[in-house]
Design a protein around this motif. Structure first.
Motif, mmCIF file in Angstrom:
data_model
loop_
_atom_site.group_PDB
_atom_site.id
_atom_site.type_symbol
_atom_site.label_atom_id
_atom_site.label_comp_id
_atom_site.label_asym_id
_atom_site.label_seq_id
_atom_site.Cartn_x
_atom_site.Cartn_y
_atom_site.Cartn_z
ATOM 1 N N LYS A 18 66.590 -4.335 100.984
ATOM 2 C CA LYS A 18 65.298 -3.689 101.216
ATOM 3 C C LYS A 18 64.651 -4.199 102.493
ATOM 4 O O LYS A 18 64.029 -3.436 103.246
ATOM 5 C CB LYS A 18 64.371 -3.909 100.023
ATOM 6 C CG LYS A 18 64.781 -3.184 98.748
ATOM 7 C CD LYS A 18 63.814 -3.473 97.628
ATOM 8 C CE LYS A 18 64.094 -2.618 96.392
ATOM 9 N NZ LYS A 18 65.381 -2.922 95.749
ATOM 10 N N THR A 19 64.766 -5.500 102.747
ATOM 11 C CA THR A 19 64.180 -6.070 103.949
ATOM 12 C C THR A 19 64.861 -5.535 105.195
ATOM 13 O O THR A 19 64.202 -5.264 106.212
ATOM 14 C CB THR A 19 64.242 -7.601 103.881
ATOM 15 O OG1 THR A 19 63.440 -8.047 102.768
ATOM 16 C CG2 THR A 19 63.720 -8.233 105.153
ATOM 17 N N ARG A 76 53.569 3.728 104.896
ATOM 18 C CA ARG A 76 52.936 2.477 104.488
ATOM 19 C C ARG A 76 52.991 2.324 102.964
ATOM 20 O O ARG A 76 53.321 1.248 102.445
ATOM 21 C CB ARG A 76 51.488 2.427 104.966
ATOM 22 C CG ARG A 76 50.791 1.093 104.671
ATOM 23 C CD ARG A 76 49.308 1.160 105.023
ATOM 24 N NE ARG A 76 49.082 1.392 106.427
ATOM 25 C CZ ARG A 76 48.974 0.428 107.345
ATOM 26 N NH1 ARG A 76 49.075 -0.842 106.976
ATOM 27 N NH2 ARG A 76 48.755 0.728 108.611
ATOM 28 N N HIS A 77 52.682 3.397 102.244
ATOM 29 C CA HIS A 77 52.736 3.337 100.782
ATOM 30 C C HIS A 77 54.149 3.005 100.293
ATOM 31 O O HIS A 77 54.323 2.186 99.379
ATOM 32 C CB HIS A 77 52.290 4.665 100.176
ATOM 33 C CG HIS A 77 50.865 5.002 100.436
ATOM 34 N ND1 HIS A 77 50.412 6.302 100.580
ATOM 35 C CD2 HIS A 77 49.762 4.209 100.599
ATOM 36 C CE1 HIS A 77 49.112 6.296 100.791
ATOM 37 N NE2 HIS A 77 48.695 5.040 100.809
ATOM 38 N N LEU A 78 55.138 3.638 100.868
ATOM 39 C CA LEU A 78 56.521 3.403 100.452
ATOM 40 C C LEU A 78 56.954 1.978 100.775
ATOM 41 O O LEU A 78 57.608 1.316 99.965
ATOM 42 C CB LEU A 78 57.448 4.408 101.119
ATOM 43 C CG LEU A 78 57.315 5.862 100.646
ATOM 44 C CD1 LEU A 78 57.982 6.814 101.631
ATOM 45 C CD2 LEU A 78 57.912 6.052 99.253
ATOM 46 N N LEU A 79 56.592 1.487 101.946
ATOM 47 C CA LEU A 79 56.973 0.132 102.349
ATOM 48 C C LEU A 79 56.288 -0.924 101.489
ATOM 49 O O LEU A 79 56.870 -1.974 101.200
ATOM 50 C CB LEU A 79 56.636 -0.083 103.826
ATOM 51 C CG LEU A 79 57.550 0.634 104.814
ATOM 52 C CD1 LEU A 79 56.850 0.802 106.160
ATOM 53 C CD2 LEU A 79 58.858 -0.128 104.995
ATOM 54 N N ALA A 109 55.351 -5.859 102.863
ATOM 55 C CA ALA A 109 55.961 -4.549 103.078
ATOM 56 C C ALA A 109 57.462 -4.766 103.214
ATOM 57 O O ALA A 109 57.979 -4.995 104.300
ATOM 58 C CB ALA A 109 55.386 -3.873 104.319
ATOM 59 N N HIS A 110 58.128 -4.784 102.090
ATOM 60 C CA HIS A 110 59.558 -5.076 101.995
ATOM 61 C C HIS A 110 59.873 -6.540 102.292
ATOM 62 O O HIS A 110 60.980 -6.885 102.698
ATOM 63 C CB HIS A 110 60.374 -4.120 102.863
ATOM 64 C CG HIS A 110 60.641 -2.802 102.168
ATOM 65 N ND1 HIS A 110 59.656 -2.099 101.513
ATOM 66 C CD2 HIS A 110 61.784 -2.067 102.019
ATOM 67 C CE1 HIS A 110 60.176 -0.996 100.994
ATOM 68 N NE2 HIS A 110 61.462 -0.957 101.273
ATOM 69 N N LEU A 111 58.896 -7.409 102.064
ATOM 70 C CA LEU A 111 59.069 -8.859 102.042
ATOM 71 C C LEU A 111 58.141 -9.427 100.966
ATOM 72 O O LEU A 111 56.992 -8.988 100.851
ATOM 73 C CB LEU A 111 58.689 -9.490 103.386
ATOM 74 C CG LEU A 111 59.759 -9.748 104.433
ATOM 75 C CD1 LEU A 111 59.133 -10.367 105.682
ATOM 76 C CD2 LEU A 111 60.879 -10.635 103.921
ATOM 77 N N TRP A 112 58.651 -10.399 100.210
ATOM 78 C CA TRP A 112 57.808 -11.118 99.263
ATOM 79 C C TRP A 112 57.058 -12.225 99.985
ATOM 80 O O TRP A 112 57.548 -12.782 100.973
ATOM 81 C CB TRP A 112 58.644 -11.717 98.136
ATOM 82 C CG TRP A 112 59.198 -10.706 97.183
ATOM 83 C CD1 TRP A 112 60.461 -10.181 97.174
ATOM 84 C CD2 TRP A 112 58.499 -10.083 96.091
ATOM 85 N NE1 TRP A 112 60.596 -9.278 96.153
ATOM 86 C CE2 TRP A 112 59.414 -9.186 95.478
ATOM 87 C CE3 TRP A 112 57.197 -10.198 95.582
ATOM 88 C CZ2 TRP A 112 59.068 -8.417 94.364
ATOM 89 C CZ3 TRP A 112 56.847 -9.424 94.476
ATOM 90 C CH2 TRP A 112 57.779 -8.546 93.884
ATOM 91 N N ARG A 113 55.876 -12.566 99.481
ATOM 92 C CA ARG A 113 55.031 -13.605 100.050
ATOM 93 C C ARG A 113 54.840 -14.721 99.023
ATOM 94 O O ARG A 113 54.827 -14.463 97.816
ATOM 95 C CB ARG A 113 53.656 -13.029 100.433
ATOM 96 C CG ARG A 113 53.749 -11.808 101.297
ATOM 97 C CD ARG A 113 52.407 -11.101 101.449
ATOM 98 N NE ARG A 113 51.506 -11.835 102.330
ATOM 99 C CZ ARG A 113 50.283 -12.209 102.013
ATOM 100 N NH1 ARG A 113 49.800 -11.969 100.784
ATOM 101 N NH2 ARG A 113 49.521 -12.843 102.876
#
Length: 373
Positions: A97-98, A137-140, A299-303
């Protein structure tokens, strides 16, 4: 005392002859892990070897097939499980995904796609279709609002499983984008492989108008080769495609640990690699920036942030470095990036859900051996 606890408590003073509390003798780290550590690893060498052993403890964390630690752009530790090596491509699952997030970012930078315009899905643009409000943006940020169940009981009943392996497998994007809305676009976070598959379809349509599967696949493969693989020197990374010729961008990139590490280094360096800007720095900030519907996802990355009550902790649940971001994949795939420590760590393997907490804890223990820069 376990090796992992020894690392966590005594990392600064560890030695091969040290003893635990009450005179308990501590076994030295394994020869395999000592051999895996570079001569000058920028961390206590013995402590680092113990931390590697902890991540190859199969009972605690499952099967680790590859572990790579990169500090300040240089590999400082690298170990592989039996039958695996640096050139063996391994399935990243949702690490993919990233990669797809980076692909979309390059296309937005090129002007081929717009982040906040209605997503270019013709079916959604019909008069009266509420899905027309969905943006990239919503999808990401996984806020499409589409009815996508990532998990279910039994597992094969989930939309992710149906799309990847059952009735949706021949045209995965069609399965994903024909689902109705469960929530207004942008209103709620719901992790969704299907959202990423829609992005893969949009990206492919941006490259070619052909409906022929072979042409669609060739267009994406050629673009990836010139825009991502060659600039980063990715020699083992390859994506899978469905029968329609669409990249399975939510789950099916394969690569060796070093190539996954290069993806992590691209993120750590703000979108540049060996002096070449691959994706704009602002896009990397966006991918790791706060999501209005879930502070632990960008946005396709976890924090590395604590989540609201009722949601499972991810990355380190807010412990450790606050700037840590990660791509996380099914069964314990882990691509960790900590810019403040100039650190990228890749872990590939197979862990059960019950082993995930121990895996996260031991990844945190390993990362904390390296001081902030």
């Amino acid at each position: 005392m376990s090796r992992y606890k020894w690392v966590a408590v005594f990392a600064a003073v560890i030695s091969l002859s040290a003893c635990g509390s009450g005179g308990e003798e501590i076994a030295p780290p394994s020869d395999e892990s000592l051999a895996a550590v570079a001569d000058t690893p920028a961390a206590n060498r013995t402590a680092l070897a113990y931390a590697i052993d902890a991540l190859f403890d199969e009972e605690a964390v499952g099967e680790t097939r590859a572990l790579l630690v990169i500090h300040d752009g240089k590999p400082v530790a690298e170990r592989y499980g039996e039958g695996f090596g640096p050139d063996v491509p391994q399935l990243g699952w949702s690490l993919s995904k990233t990669v797809t997030g980076l692909i979309v970012g390059m296309m937005v930078a090129d002007g081929s796609l717009a982040l906040d315009a209605p997503a270019p899905v013709a079916r959604w643009q019909r008069s009266g279709d509420p899905r027309g409000a969905i943006t990239l943006r919503h999808l990401l940020q996984m806020r499409s609002g589409l009815r996508h169940s990532e998990t279910a009981q039994p597992a094969y009943a989930s939309d992710a499983a149906r799309m990847l392996y059952r009735d949706g497998r021949d045209d995965m994007a069609h399965y994903a984008l024909t689902q109705p809305l469960d929530h207004d676009a942008g209103s709620q976070f719901a992790y969704s492989t299907a959202d990423t598959q829609i992005l893969s379809d949009i990206a492919t349509d941006t490259l070619t108008q052909s409906r022929e599967p072979a042409a669609r696949q060739a267009a994406m493969q050629g673009w990836l080769q010139s825009r991502l693989y060659e600039p980063l020197g990715l020699t083992t990374m390859r994506g899978e495609y469905d029968a329609r010729g669409t990249l399975i961008g939510g789950a099916m990139f394969h690569a060796g640990a070093r190539d996954w590490g290069r993806i992590g280094e691209l993120i750590r360096r703000g979108g540049s690699y060996d002096g070449v800007t691959v994706v704009p720095r602002g896009w990397i900030r966006f991918m790791g920036g706060k999501n209005p519907s879930d502070g632990a996802y960008g946005a396709h990355l976890w924090r590395n942030h604590a989540r609201e009550e009722g949601r499972d902790a991810v990355v380190f649940g807010g412990r450790g470095p606050s700037d840590a971001v990660a791509a996380l994949g099914h069964r314990g795939q882990f691509l960790l990036v900590v810019p403040s420590q100039k650190l990228t760590i890749v872990r590939l393997g197979y862990s059960t859900a019950a082993q995930q907490t121990a895996l996260n804890d031991r990844m945190l223990g390993l990362s904390e051996l390296f001081p902030a820069q």
